[in-house]
Design a protein around this motif. Structure first.
Motif, PDB file in Angstrom:
ATOM      1  N   SER A 178       0.826  -1.215   0.000  1.00  0.00           N
ATOM      2  CA  SER A 178       0.000   0.000   0.000  1.00  0.00           C
ATOM      3  C   SER A 178       0.856   1.259   0.000  1.00  0.00           C
ATOM      4  CB  SER A 178      -0.925  -0.003   1.230  1.00  0.00           C
ATOM      5  OG  SER A 178      -0.152  -0.063   2.434  1.00  0.00           O
ATOM      6  N   THR A 179       2.165   1.057  -0.247  1.00  0.00           N
ATOM      7  CA  THR A 179       3.100   2.187  -0.158  1.00  0.00           C
ATOM      8  C   THR A 179       3.630   2.559  -1.532  1.00  0.00           C
ATOM      9  OG1 THR A 179       3.803   1.429   2.039  1.00  0.00           O
ATOM     10  CG2 THR A 179       5.217   3.029   0.906  1.00  0.00           C
ATOM     11  N   SER A 180       3.529   3.847  -1.867  1.00  0.00           N
ATOM     12  CA  SER A 180       4.103   4.352  -3.114  1.00  0.00           C
ATOM     13  C   SER A 180       5.603   4.546  -2.925  1.00  0.00           C
ATOM     14  CB  SER A 180       3.452   5.680  -3.502  1.00  0.00           C
ATOM     15  OG  SER A 180       4.017   6.167  -4.698  1.00  0.00           O
ATOM     16  N   THR A 181       6.380   4.071  -3.848  1.00  0.00           N
ATOM     17  CA  THR A 181       7.834   4.132  -3.679  1.00  0.00           C
ATOM     18  C   THR A 181       8.543   4.447  -4.988  1.00  0.00           C
ATOM     19  OG1 THR A 181       9.763   2.876  -2.907  1.00  0.00           O
ATOM     20  CG2 THR A 181       8.090   1.650  -4.107  1.00  0.00           C
ATOM     21  N   SER A 182       9.712   5.054  -4.872  1.00  0.00           N
ATOM     22  CA  SER A 182      10.547   5.314  -6.047  1.00  0.00           C
ATOM     23  C   SER A 182      11.285   4.033  -6.431  1.00  0.00           C
ATOM     24  CB  SER A 182      11.559   6.418  -5.754  1.00  0.00           C
ATOM     25  OG  SER A 182      10.904   7.632  -5.462  1.00  0.00           O
ATOM     26  N   LEU A 183      11.499   3.849  -7.711  1.00  0.00           N
ATOM     27  CA  LEU A 183      12.155   2.652  -8.222  1.00  0.00           C
ATOM     28  C   LEU A 183      13.420   3.026  -8.973  1.00  0.00           C
ATOM     29  CD1 LEU A 183       8.941   0.890  -9.612  1.00  0.00           C
ATOM     30  CD2 LEU A 183      10.041   0.516  -7.385  1.00  0.00           C
ATOM     31  N   THR A 184      14.419   2.186  -8.877  1.00  0.00           N
ATOM     32  CA  THR A 184      15.700   2.450  -9.531  1.00  0.00           C
ATOM     33  C   THR A 184      15.608   2.115 -11.016  1.00  0.00           C
ATOM     34  OG1 THR A 184      16.897   1.931  -7.512  1.00  0.00           O
ATOM     35  CG2 THR A 184      18.164   1.891  -9.557  1.00  0.00           C
ATOM     36  N   THR A 185      16.098   3.019 -11.848  1.00  0.00           N
ATOM     37  CA  THR A 185      16.097   2.801 -13.298  1.00  0.00           C
ATOM     38  C   THR A 185      17.502   2.451 -13.791  1.00  0.00           C
ATOM     39  OG1 THR A 185      16.414   5.181 -13.666  1.00  0.00           O
ATOM     40  CG2 THR A 185      14.155   4.334 -13.754  1.00  0.00           C
ATOM     41  N   TYR A 186      17.540   1.544 -14.742  1.00  0.00           N
ATOM     42  CA  TYR A 186      18.777   1.173 -15.428  1.00  0.00           C
ATOM     43  C   TYR A 186      18.577   1.504 -16.898  1.00  0.00           C
ATOM     44  CZ  TYR A 186      19.692  -1.463 -11.153  1.00  0.00           C
ATOM     45  OH  TYR A 186      19.889  -1.816  -9.841  1.00  0.00           O
ATOM     46  N   MET A 187      19.312   2.512 -17.380  1.00  0.00           N
ATOM     47  CA  MET A 187      19.101   2.984 -18.739  1.00  0.00           C
ATOM     48  C   MET A 187      20.101   2.342 -19.705  1.00  0.00           C
ATOM     49  SD  MET A 187      16.546   4.708 -17.919  1.00  0.00           S
ATOM     50  CE  MET A 187      16.151   5.113 -19.621  1.00  0.00           C
ATOM     51  N   GLY A 188      19.602   2.026 -20.886  1.00  0.00           N
ATOM     52  CA  GLY A 188      20.443   1.379 -21.890  1.00  0.00           C
ATOM     53  C   GLY A 188      21.293   2.387 -22.647  1.00  0.00           C
ATOM     54  N   GLN A 189      22.583   2.083 -22.742  1.00  0.00           N
ATOM     55  CA  GLN A 189      23.514   2.941 -23.480  1.00  0.00           C
ATOM     56  C   GLN A 189      24.310   2.080 -24.456  1.00  0.00           C
ATOM     57  OE1 GLN A 189      23.512   6.127 -23.356  1.00  0.00           O
ATOM     58  NE2 GLN A 189      22.529   6.645 -21.402  1.00  0.00           N
ATOM     59  N   ASN A 190      24.561   2.620 -25.634  1.00  0.00           N
ATOM     60  CA  ASN A 190      25.364   1.898 -26.612  1.00  0.00           C
ATOM     61  C   ASN A 190      26.820   1.832 -26.171  1.00  0.00           C
ATOM     62  OD1 ASN A 190      25.581   0.718 -29.426  1.00  0.00           O
ATOM     63  ND2 ASN A 190      27.090   2.358 -29.583  1.00  0.00           N
ATOM     64  N   GLY A 199      43.979  -6.163 -16.523  1.00  0.00           N
ATOM     65  CA  GLY A 199      43.112  -7.325 -16.476  1.00  0.00           C
ATOM     66  C   GLY A 199      41.634  -7.030 -16.267  1.00  0.00           C
ATOM     67  N   SER A 200      41.212  -5.773 -16.398  1.00  0.00           N
ATOM     68  CA  SER A 200      39.797  -5.430 -16.246  1.00  0.00           C
ATOM     69  C   SER A 200      39.344  -4.591 -17.433  1.00  0.00           C
ATOM     70  CB  SER A 200      39.543  -4.675 -14.939  1.00  0.00           C
ATOM     71  OG  SER A 200      40.260  -3.448 -14.939  1.00  0.00           O
ATOM     72  N   MET A 201      38.027  -4.608 -17.688  1.00  0.00           N
ATOM     73  CA  MET A 201      37.465  -3.891 -18.822  1.00  0.00           C
ATOM     74  C   MET A 201      36.679  -2.665 -18.362  1.00  0.00           C
ATOM     75  SD  MET A 201      36.131  -6.746 -21.539  1.00  0.00           S
ATOM     76  CE  MET A 201      34.832  -7.328 -20.437  1.00  0.00           C
ATOM     77  N   THR A 202      36.776  -1.601 -19.154  1.00  0.00           N
ATOM     78  CA  THR A 202      35.964  -0.411 -18.947  1.00  0.00           C
ATOM     79  C   THR A 202      35.183  -0.144 -20.223  1.00  0.00           C
ATOM     80  OG1 THR A 202      37.560   0.571 -17.405  1.00  0.00           O
ATOM     81  CG2 THR A 202      35.972   2.050 -18.429  1.00  0.00           C
ATOM     82  N   LEU A 203      33.869  -0.020 -20.087  1.00  0.00           N
ATOM     83  CA  LEU A 203      33.016   0.238 -21.241  1.00  0.00           C
ATOM     84  C   LEU A 203      32.909   1.742 -21.467  1.00  0.00           C
ATOM     85  CD1 LEU A 203      30.075  -2.261 -20.525  1.00  0.00           C
ATOM     86  CD2 LEU A 203      32.278  -2.700 -21.621  1.00  0.00           C
ATOM     87  N   ASN A 204      33.163   2.175 -22.682  1.00  0.00           N
ATOM     88  CA  ASN A 204      33.001   3.575 -23.063  1.00  0.00           C
ATOM     89  C   ASN A 204      31.643   3.711 -23.744  1.00  0.00           C
ATOM     90  OD1 ASN A 204      35.749   4.253 -22.243  1.00  0.00           O
ATOM     91  ND2 ASN A 204      36.391   3.106 -24.039  1.00  0.00           N
ATOM     92  N   LEU A 205      30.727   4.408 -23.081  1.00  0.00           N
ATOM     93  CA  LEU A 205      29.341   4.443 -23.518  1.00  0.00           C
ATOM     94  C   LEU A 205      29.049   5.616 -24.445  1.00  0.00           C
ATOM     95  CD1 LEU A 205      27.721   3.576 -20.070  1.00  0.00           C
ATOM     96  CD2 LEU A 205      28.445   2.019 -21.901  1.00  0.00           C
ATOM     97  N   GLY A 206      27.936   5.491 -25.158  1.00  0.00           N
ATOM     98  CA  GLY A 206      27.579   6.486 -26.170  1.00  0.00           C
ATOM     99  C   GLY A 206      27.300   7.865 -25.625  1.00  0.00           C
ATOM    100  N   ASN A 207      26.931   7.962 -24.342  1.00  0.00           N
ATOM    101  CA  ASN A 207      26.649   9.277 -23.757  1.00  0.00           C
ATOM    102  C   ASN A 207      27.899   9.938 -23.183  1.00  0.00           C
ATOM    103  OD1 ASN A 207      27.080   7.651 -21.558  1.00  0.00           O
ATOM    104  ND2 ASN A 207      25.253   8.286 -20.424  1.00  0.00           N
TER     105      ASN A 207
END
Length: 220
Positions: A178-190, A199-207
């Protein structure tokens, strides 16, 4: 032969130990030399005062340790090369795909384009909606998602051509119980490109942002 012969043999092995990181072929040569020296000493030792066998066994054990360390170094080097190759292959497969990263903003490339997003809910929620705001904070659209189950729930914003391209902000809300709550969004980026370092990867995103693999919720 006196104990000085064994001492000399030990010195030869000590030299071998100090170069344990050399190639396996070098170690093979050192091993052959060691055995030749040992056989020569056994043949020429004084029969009335033979060298203690335990000293030879100790030297043999030391030589075996050196060889094992060298073989281990070679194996680790091969493993590192293999891991780097696999990492590079994985990185190349990421380019051009969509990475979903926790964010409240995404770019609409052009009017009439689309923006992809996702919600990851701990429990089911009802009356879920995502408000879309421009850079001035004005709400320009609402995405009604209705009732959603727990887990990952994808959504797509496809505005009409009256909405210009640019950066937009997404605010998701729903009712849990019965509680209104904010939700976390995960946005898609190219994923434009991938950088590999230590030994680790870093993604360079379109934005223009970057993200580590631990930041990514999903790749599609």
């Amino acid at each position: 032969m006196s104990s000085s012969g064994v001492s000399g043999l030990g010195n030869s092995l000590s030299t071998t130990s100090s170069t344990s990181t050399s190639s396996s072929s070098d170690t093979s040569l050192d091993s052959d030399m060691f055995m030749q020296l040992m056989i020569a000493q056994l043949k020429n030792q004084d029969p009335t005062s033979p060298t203690d066998t335990s000293e030879y066994m100790s030297q043999l054990a030391s030589l075996s340790t050196v060889e094992q360390l060298t073989n281990l170094n070679d194996s680790v080097s091969e493993l590192q090369t293999s891991l780097q190759s696999n990492l590079a292959l994985q990185a190349s497969s990421m380019v051009g795909r969509t990475a979903y990263v926790e964010s409240d903003s995404a770019d609409l490339d052009t009017a009439g384009g689309t923006v992809k997003g996702m919600l990851d809910l701990d429990s089911s929620a009802s009356d879920v909606s995502v408000g879309v705001y421009n850079s001035s904070g004005v709400q320009v659209d609402t995405i009604d998602l209705g009732n959603l189950s727990s887990g990952e729930n994808a959504f797509t914003w496809s505005p009409d051509t009256s909405i210009a391209g640019g950066t937009y902000y997404f605010v998701a809300q729903g009712t849990a119980g019965s509680t209104s709550t904010s939700l976390t969004t995960y946005m898609g980026q190219n994923v434009d490109s991938v950088s590999i370092s230590n030994g680790s990867m870093t993604l360079n995103l379109g934005n223009g942002d970057t993200a580590s693999m631990s930041d990514v919720k999903r790749i599609s």
